[in-house]
Write a protein that holds these residues in place. Structure first.
Motif, PDB file in Angstrom:
ATOM      1  N   VAL A  81       0.873  -1.169   0.000  1.00 19.64           N
ATOM      2  CA  VAL A  81       0.000   0.000   0.000  1.00 19.64           C
ATOM      3  C   VAL A  81       0.908   1.216   0.000  1.00 19.64           C
ATOM      4  CG1 VAL A  81      -1.881   1.173   1.154  1.00 19.64           C
ATOM      5  CG2 VAL A  81      -1.588  -1.294   1.451  1.00 19.64           C
ATOM      6  N   PRO A  82       0.889   2.003  -1.078  1.00 19.53           N
ATOM      7  CA  PRO A  82       1.820   3.130  -1.123  1.00 19.53           C
ATOM      8  C   PRO A  82       1.466   4.152  -0.050  1.00 19.53           C
ATOM      9  CG  PRO A  82       0.339   3.162  -3.023  1.00 19.53           C
ATOM     10  CD  PRO A  82       0.025   1.924  -2.267  1.00 19.53           C
ATOM     11  N   LEU A  83       2.491   4.583   0.649  1.00 12.29           N
ATOM     12  CA  LEU A  83       2.285   5.487   1.771  1.00 12.29           C
ATOM     13  C   LEU A  83       3.425   6.466   1.786  1.00 12.29           C
ATOM     14  CD1 LEU A  83       0.028   5.237   3.905  1.00 12.29           C
ATOM     15  CD2 LEU A  83       1.710   4.238   5.426  1.00 12.29           C
ATOM     16  N   HIS A  84       3.180   7.621   2.347  1.00  8.93           N
ATOM     17  CA  HIS A  84       4.271   8.591   2.497  1.00  8.93           C
ATOM     18  C   HIS A  84       5.404   7.924   3.223  1.00  8.93           C
ATOM     19  CE1 HIS A  84       1.252  11.457   1.550  1.00  8.93           C
ATOM     20  NE2 HIS A  84       0.575  11.163   2.626  1.00  8.93           N
ATOM     21  N   SER A  85       6.601   8.278   2.847  1.00 14.38           N
ATOM     22  CA  SER A  85       7.659   7.623   3.577  1.00 14.38           C
ATOM     23  C   SER A  85       8.604   8.591   4.269  1.00 14.38           C
ATOM     24  CB  SER A  85       8.435   6.694   2.661  1.00 14.38           C
ATOM     25  OG  SER A  85       8.796   7.388   1.504  1.00 14.38           O
ATOM     26  N   SER A  86       8.210   9.859   4.369  1.00 15.17           N
ATOM     27  CA  SER A  86       9.081  10.719   5.145  1.00 15.17           C
ATOM     28  C   SER A  86       8.795  10.438   6.623  1.00 15.17           C
ATOM     29  CB  SER A  86       8.851  12.190   4.823  1.00 15.17           C
ATOM     30  OG  SER A  86       7.966  12.763   5.749  1.00 15.17           O
ATOM     31  N   TYR A  87       9.817  10.618   7.421  1.00 13.28           N
ATOM     32  CA  TYR A  87       9.701  10.224   8.821  1.00 13.28           C
ATOM     33  C   TYR A  87       8.568  10.962   9.512  1.00 13.28           C
ATOM     34  CZ  TYR A  87      11.068   9.198  13.568  1.00 13.28           C
ATOM     35  OH  TYR A  87      11.073   8.782  14.855  1.00 13.28           O
ATOM     36  N   ILE A  88       8.512  12.244   9.242  1.00 19.32           N
ATOM     37  CA  ILE A  88       7.526  13.058   9.951  1.00 19.32           C
ATOM     38  C   ILE A  88       6.108  12.685   9.525  1.00 19.32           C
ATOM     39  CG2 ILE A  88       7.658  15.025   8.366  1.00 19.32           C
ATOM     40  CD1 ILE A  88       7.830  15.693  11.921  1.00 19.32           C
ATOM     41  N   GLU A  89       5.955  12.392   8.209  1.00 20.06           N
ATOM     42  CA  GLU A  89       4.620  11.996   7.754  1.00 20.06           C
ATOM     43  C   GLU A  89       4.214  10.661   8.348  1.00 20.06           C
ATOM     44  OE1 GLU A  89       4.338  13.984   3.346  1.00 20.06           O
ATOM     45  OE2 GLU A  89       5.661  12.291   3.681  1.00 20.06           O
ATOM     46  N   GLU A  90       5.223   9.794   8.527  1.00 24.54           N
ATOM     47  CA  GLU A  90       4.920   8.486   9.093  1.00 24.54           C
ATOM     48  C   GLU A  90       4.498   8.601  10.541  1.00 24.54           C
ATOM     49  OE1 GLU A  90       7.861   5.466   9.039  1.00 24.54           O
ATOM     50  OE2 GLU A  90       7.501   5.095   6.924  1.00 24.54           O
ATOM     51  N   LEU A  91       5.142   9.526  11.235  1.00 23.74           N
ATOM     52  CA  LEU A  91       4.786   9.722  12.636  1.00 23.74           C
ATOM     53  C   LEU A  91       3.328  10.116  12.773  1.00 23.74           C
ATOM     54  CD1 LEU A  91       7.639  11.712  14.361  1.00 23.74           C
ATOM     55  CD2 LEU A  91       6.866   9.414  14.836  1.00 23.74           C
ATOM     56  N   ALA A  92       2.857  10.833  11.761  1.00 27.84           N
ATOM     57  CA  ALA A  92       1.505  11.358  11.846  1.00 27.84           C
ATOM     58  C   ALA A  92       0.446  10.284  11.625  1.00 27.84           C
ATOM     59  CB  ALA A  92       1.330  12.488  10.841  1.00 27.84           C
ATOM     60  N   VAL A  93       0.865   9.100  11.184  1.00 24.79           N
ATOM     61  CA  VAL A  93      -0.103   8.034  10.951  1.00 24.79           C
ATOM     62  C   VAL A  93      -0.267   7.254  12.245  1.00 24.79           C
ATOM     63  CG1 VAL A  93      -0.591   5.959   9.646  1.00 24.79           C
ATOM     64  CG2 VAL A  93       0.596   7.851   8.555  1.00 24.79           C
ATOM     65  N   ASP A  94      -1.435   7.287  12.846  1.00 21.58           N
ATOM     66  CA  ASP A  94      -1.535   6.530  14.091  1.00 21.58           C
ATOM     67  C   ASP A  94      -1.968   5.113  13.795  1.00 21.58           C
ATOM     68  OD1 ASP A  94      -4.748   6.956  15.601  1.00 21.58           O
ATOM     69  OD2 ASP A  94      -4.167   7.017  13.486  1.00 21.58           O
ATOM     70  N   GLU A  95      -1.788   4.247  14.782  1.00 18.49           N
ATOM     71  CA  GLU A  95      -1.978   2.815  14.554  1.00 18.49           C
ATOM     72  C   GLU A  95      -3.402   2.465  14.153  1.00 18.49           C
ATOM     73  OE1 GLU A  95       0.213   3.900  16.549  1.00 18.49           O
ATOM     74  OE2 GLU A  95       1.978   2.655  16.170  1.00 18.49           O
ATOM     75  N   ARG A  96      -4.355   3.222  14.678  1.00 23.88           N
ATOM     76  CA  ARG A  96      -5.725   2.824  14.364  1.00 23.88           C
ATOM     77  C   ARG A  96      -6.024   3.046  12.888  1.00 23.88           C
ATOM     78  NH1 ARG A  96     -10.293   5.154  17.947  1.00 23.88           N
ATOM     79  NH2 ARG A  96     -10.972   6.391  16.171  1.00 23.88           N
ATOM     80  N   SER A  97      -5.578   4.186  12.357  1.00 21.05           N
ATOM     81  CA  SER A  97      -5.881   4.374  10.929  1.00 21.05           C
ATOM     82  C   SER A  97      -5.017   3.447  10.072  1.00 21.05           C
ATOM     83  CB  SER A  97      -5.729   5.825  10.504  1.00 21.05           C
ATOM     84  OG  SER A  97      -4.768   6.480  11.235  1.00 21.05           O
ATOM     85  N   LEU A  98      -3.802   3.131  10.571  1.00 22.04           N
ATOM     86  CA  LEU A  98      -2.975   2.180   9.820  1.00 22.04           C
ATOM     87  C   LEU A  98      -3.665   0.820   9.767  1.00 22.04           C
ATOM     88  CD1 LEU A  98      -0.315   2.128   8.368  1.00 22.04           C
ATOM     89  CD2 LEU A  98       0.788   1.357  10.467  1.00 22.04           C
ATOM     90  N   ALA A  99      -4.226   0.401  10.894  1.00 21.52           N
ATOM     91  CA  ALA A  99      -4.933  -0.877  10.935  1.00 21.52           C
ATOM     92  C   ALA A  99      -6.117  -0.855   9.969  1.00 21.52           C
ATOM     93  CB  ALA A  99      -5.399  -1.180  12.355  1.00 21.52           C
ATOM     94  N   LYS A 100      -6.859   0.260   9.979  1.00 23.70           N
ATOM     95  CA  LYS A 100      -7.998   0.371   9.048  1.00 23.70           C
ATOM     96  C   LYS A 100      -7.510   0.277   7.613  1.00 23.70           C
ATOM     97  CE  LYS A 100     -11.401   2.954  11.660  1.00 23.70           C
ATOM     98  NZ  LYS A 100     -11.607   4.275  12.243  1.00 23.70           N
ATOM     99  N   LEU A 101      -6.370   0.913   7.380  1.00 21.88           N
ATOM    100  CA  LEU A 101      -5.814   0.925   6.029  1.00 21.88           C
ATOM    101  C   LEU A 101      -5.484  -0.488   5.555  1.00 21.88           C
ATOM    102  CD1 LEU A 101      -4.522   2.933   3.816  1.00 21.88           C
ATOM    103  CD2 LEU A 101      -2.375   2.268   4.860  1.00 21.88           C
ATOM    104  N   VAL A 102      -4.750  -1.255   6.372  1.00 26.97           N
ATOM    105  CA  VAL A 102      -4.358  -2.582   5.893  1.00 26.97           C
ATOM    106  C   VAL A 102      -5.559  -3.498   5.764  1.00 26.97           C
ATOM    107  CG1 VAL A 102      -1.963  -2.512   6.622  1.00 26.97           C
ATOM    108  CG2 VAL A 102      -3.661  -3.344   8.212  1.00 26.97           C
ATOM    109  N   VAL A 103      -6.516  -3.339   6.654  1.00 28.03           N
ATOM    110  CA  VAL A 103      -7.694  -4.208   6.549  1.00 28.03           C
ATOM    111  C   VAL A 103      -8.485  -3.864   5.292  1.00 28.03           C
ATOM    112  CG1 VAL A 103      -9.900  -4.811   7.603  1.00 28.03           C
ATOM    113  CG2 VAL A 103      -7.822  -4.734   8.995  1.00 28.03           C
ATOM    114  N   SER A 104      -8.575  -2.566   4.989  1.00 28.06           N
ATOM    115  CA  SER A 104      -9.313  -2.247   3.760  1.00 28.06           C
ATOM    116  C   SER A 104      -8.512  -2.660   2.535  1.00 28.06           C
ATOM    117  CB  SER A 104      -9.692  -0.764   3.716  1.00 28.06           C
ATOM    118  OG  SER A 104      -8.529   0.023   3.589  1.00 28.06           O
ATOM    119  N   ALA A 105      -7.174  -2.714   2.656  1.00 27.11           N
ATOM    120  CA  ALA A 105      -6.369  -3.173   1.525  1.00 27.11           C
ATOM    121  C   ALA A 105      -6.617  -4.654   1.246  1.00 27.11           C
ATOM    122  CB  ALA A 105      -4.887  -2.939   1.803  1.00 27.11           C
TER     123      ALA A 105
END
Ligand SMILES: Cc1cc2nc3c(=O)[nH]c(=O)nc-3n(C[C@H](O)[C@H](O)[C@H](O)COP(=O)(O)OP(=O)(O)OC[C@H]3O[C@@H](n4cnc5c(N)ncnc54)[C@H](O)[C@@H]3O)c2cc1C
Ligand code: SF4
Ligand code: SF4
Lengths: 287, 106, 420
Positions: A81-105
């Motif tokens: 799943v393509p995602l921003h890969s700058s460190y700061i942008e990654e920090l901004a992704v919290d686990e709950r939305s990441l979990a939603k993301l992979v499940v929807s993927a």
């Protein structure tokens, strides 16, 4: 049977600039941590025994493609799943939305088993497996040091205090998160590596769900070190300069007696002056 | 006030300690030791050339005249087998693919 | 075999000639196992990658080159700078091997080669006397090929397996150790008197406690590489630890101001083949070509430290010869002929005596002191005593360092012949 290995591919020796706190990560050395590699290996072993298929899934930038090709050569299907890969942008992704993301993927493919590392090597909150289990509505077994198939059962082991171990049966479907212990990732055969060498990694384009967390700024928690010129002079002079003996001092500031608000302001000013807080004090307000 | 006592600089302390020096390098440690030292052969070695030459300082002489060797922080440079005094004391191979030293700058 | 400069260059020309090429590397990415001082002379790439300078991962372009002679307390520097080296087509650039090797291997992949990393070639597959492939440490790891190019660097176990290289050869190897030191960019610019993309290349003689070898200082963008290169044989005899020699160099009064306050970012070590032309192995066998450091093609003679350009040069030729052999059954011996017509063998042949001369005890142990004393004598104002003449100074300096003027003349002549 579908087994999903959720992998995180990152530079395990990111460089942190001691002056600015900037994190630079080298995409060439992006790899799986020991725990991620163990998760993939468990997935492959279980799939071997039960005749399932393994899907290695990651959310991240193109630097993840190297480790994913290795997984491909080992016989897993792969998706990114393509995602921003700058460190700061990654920090901004919290686990709950990441979990939603992979499940929807995963879409319609409901996995029988999800394997992942107990915590990622570089962010390491360890919350993702729980959120994934929640999103899928399945059970979760975290912190595993061993995972075996016994007949038609999955038996997991985890460490407890005082050197005890806990063995448990994991009913499927489940999310199991493992530590980097007990198994080592197998190596892909040469023909498979050659075949995977130039493979393009299929992308799943799903949007990142909105997150309640907003990162405004990231910087080291320590005061910024100052750039000091190298010392000169004799050792005695240096000692004097370092200890400040024989020098006149700024007398301590007496602010009081003042009210609580002014005292707080004085303190904050002090912290800003000495680099413990940034000027943009509003940046620290909770949005 | 008394006169300043001149302090003698400690000349052997230069730069960083050896452990810190090695910490600047990334090593992906393999399970298999890629270099194996036969301490029995080393006991009869007169030069102990490896001890000073190894840039990673991995050869430690033991009190009984042998060698204690750790393979983990090896540069894979080949110095040790090139200078080794006794046939058969070292078995030297590259670590398994992907493991071993990773130079970020080189 | 080996995605260093030699292997990547070979893969590039072979793939461009339409051959099917696999580029095998034991590290996790090209360059991860490789160490060098710091300067790549890229003109060799002109014919295959025109305008290479627009893409090469450069740190700084070398526009200033100094040669230093050090004694414990003295330093004599010959310093050269030119604007020409800072403009296309450039002369040399400082770059990191992890960047440069990855970039060059990337070019080979663009040309159609297949790069396989994290895979060690563990041996050759032979049928009769002919090499027909390599074994690797991966499961099911045999790889058959019409031609194998051993570009596996100085320890080349592939060339050793065929007996082309001696299994140990400490007399013709030197050990290079280096530190990458981090300093802010402005500080480097100021201390080395450069700006923008300009960089400095300093080669040093006489900084190795009499152990035959030399030292170097190169500037990168925000780091400085400092290292020494010493004869393996003499290093062990002297029982000196290699990192001590770097510490010596960094503490020298002429070098210390450059690196003051810098922090070690990476420490590294690697061997260098220094035998020169007279110790080259046979460059080909049935089904196998040897290129780069595996063939000892590093020109490391005192003020020269060039290996990457020779590795690339030999790799390009090896790739061409291999592709021709694979496609039309041409003879692999064309490889040596090809090399003889280029700088690779011509330079080595011309400078065949250089390693011996530069690493000789007089040049290493006595001349630095002699030259430094001579210059110190010339520029020390001894009033009220009148100035001594140069000849008297030379005699005195030669005496002090135990050099016979006859030997000096002999070496000067030999030097003149070697570097002619
Ligand atoms: C300290 C030092 C300073 C130097 N300074 C300079 C300089 O300033 N300028 C310059 O031009 N040159 C310099 N050189 C020389 C230069 O580094 C070499 O000549 C050059 O790297 C040779 O290239 P190569 O491709 O032949 O070998 P290498 O660069 O050694 O590449 C060999 C490759 O093969 C791989 N390999 C080895 N064995 C196997 C195997 N069994 N299976 C798979 N892969 C394998 C290795 O991982 C490596 O990537 C210096 C060398 C040293 C040590
Ligand atoms: S030089 Fe060789 S034989 Fe001697 S101690 Fe070292 S490893 Fe052993
Ligand atoms: S290969 Fe080099 S670093 Fe490794 S043990 Fe031998 S001498 Fe030391």
């Amino acid at each position: 049977m579908l087994i999903v290995a959720l992998l995180r591919c990152t530079d395990l020796r990111a460089e942190v600039d001691p002056l600015t706190g900037a994190v630079s990560r080298d995409p060439r050395t992006a790899s799986l941590s020991a725990a991620d590699a163990a998760a993939l290996e468990h997935a492959l072993r279980i799939a071997d025994t039960w005749g399932g298929r393994v899907l290695a899934l990651t959310a991240g930038g193109p630097e993840a493609d190297g480790p994913l090709r290795e997984a491909l050569a080992l016989g897993a299907e792969v998706r990114r799943v393509p995602l921003h890969s700058s460190y700061i942008e990654e920090l901004a992704v919290d686990e709950r939305s990441l979990a939603k993301l992979v499940v929807s993927a995963l879409g319609e493919n409901r996995p029988d088993l999800v394997l992942c590392a107990d915590r990622s090597a570089d962010r390491g909150t360890g919350a993702l497996p729980a959120f994934v289990a929640h999103e899928l509505g399945v059970v979760q077994a975290p912190g595993l040091v061993a995972l075996q198939v016994e007949g038609d059962q999955l038996v997991a082991e985890r460490r407890l205090d005082f050197g005890r171990r806990e063995r448990m049966r994991v009913p499927l479907p489940a999310v199991c998160s493992v530590e980097g212990a007990g198994v080592r990732l197998r190596r892909a055969s040469l023909p498979a590596s050659l075949a995977a060498a130039n493979a393009t990694i299929p992308l799943v384009d799903v949007a990142l769900p909105a997150s309640p967390v907003r990162v405004v700024q990231a910087r080291p928690t320590r005061p910024r070190p100052r750039h000091l010129p190298a010392p000169t002079g004799t050792s005695r002079e240096r000692l004097l300069a370092l200890t400040g003996a024989l020098l006149s001092h700024e007398p301590p500031t007496v602010v009081g007696p003042v009210g609580a608000a002014e005292a707080a302001d004085a303190l904050l000013d002090f912290l800003v002056r000495h680099g413990y807080l940034s000027e943009a004090r509003t940046g620290w307000a909770v949005p | 006030m008394s006169e300043a006592i001149p302090l003698t600089p400690i000349s052997s302390y230069r730069g960083i300690g050896f452990d810190d020096r090695m910490d600047t390098v990334e090593f992906r440690v393999a399970e298999r030791a890629h270099i194996v030292v036969d301490s029995d052969i080393c006991r009869s070695c007169t030069t102990k050339a490896c001890v000073t030459a190894c840039p990673a300082n991995l050869f430690a002489p033991t009190s009984d005249g042998g060698i204690l060797f750790n393979y983990e922080q090896c540069f894979e440079c080949g110095t040790c087998y090139q200078v080794c005094n006794s046939e058969g004391a070292l078995s030297w191979t590259y670590p398994d693919g992907g493991y071993g030293v990773v130079f970020r700058q080189g | 075999m080996g995605a260093g400069p030699a292997g990547a260059a070979a893969a590039l020309t072979a793939a461009r000639a339409g051959a099917s090429v696999v580029l095998l590397e034991r590290g996790p990415f090209p360059g991860s196992k490789n160490v060098y001082g710091g300067v790549v002379y890229g003109r060799v790439l002109d014919e295959v990658l025109p305008r290479w300078w627009e893409e090469v991962p450069v740190q700084r372009w070398v526009t200033r080159r100094s040669t230093m002679v050090l004694t414990e307390t003295q330093a004599l520097t010959v310093d050269f700078r030119t604007v020409a080296w800072g403009e296309a087509p450039y002369n040399g650039c400082t770059t990191f091997r992890s960047d440069f090797d990855s970039w060059l291997a990337g070019k080979a992949v663009e040309a159609g080669a297949q790069l396989v990393t994290s895979t060690v070639a563990t041996g050759l597959i032979r049928e009769g006397g002919t090499v027909v492939g390599v074994r690797t440490d991966r499961p099911d790891g045999d790889l058959r090929a019409k031609v194998v190019i051993a570009a596996d660097g100085v320890n080349s176990f592939l060339a050793k397996e065929l007996g082309l290289l001696p299994s140990t050869d400490a007399a013709h190897l030197t050990l290079g150790v280096k530190e990458v030191l981090s300093l802010p960019r402005e500080v480097i610019d100021e201390r080395f008197g450069v700006r923008g993309d300009e960089g400095v290349d300093v080669e040093i003689l006489g900084c190795t406690r009499g152990i035959p070898g030399g030292g170097f200082v190169y500037t990168n963008k925000e780091t400085v590489s400092v290292g020494v290169v010493v004869s393996l044989e003499h290093l062990t005899a002297a029982k000196v630890r290699p990192e001590e020699l770097i510490a010596d160099l960094k503490a020298h009064p002429a070098i210390a101001p450059w690196v003051r306050g810098a922090e070690v970012k990476e420490y590294a070590a690697h061997l260098i083949p220094e035998g020169g032309y007279d110790h080259f192995p046979t460059l080909h066998a049935d089904g196998l070509l040897v290129a780069g450091d595996a063939a000892g093609m590093c020109l490391a003679a005192g003020i020269w430290l060039e290996g990457v350009n020779f590795a690339i040069g030999s790799g390009l030729a090896a790739g061409r010869a291999a592709a021709a052999a694979a496609q039309t059954g041409a003879d692999l011996a064309s490889y040596r002929k090809d090399l003889e017509s280029t700088f690779v063998l011509q330079d080595h042949k011309r400078l065949r005596k250089a390693p011996g001369l530069v690493l000789s005890p007089r040049v290493q142990g006595q001349y630095p002191g002699l030259i430094a004393d001579l210059v110190e004598g010339m520029f020390t104002v001894t009033n009220p005593t009148p100035k001594p003449g140069v000849v008297r100074l030379l005699r005195a300096a030669a005496n002090k360092h135990g050099v016979k003027l006859r030997h000096l003349a002999v070496d000067a002549l030999a030097g003149g012949r070697t570097f002619r």
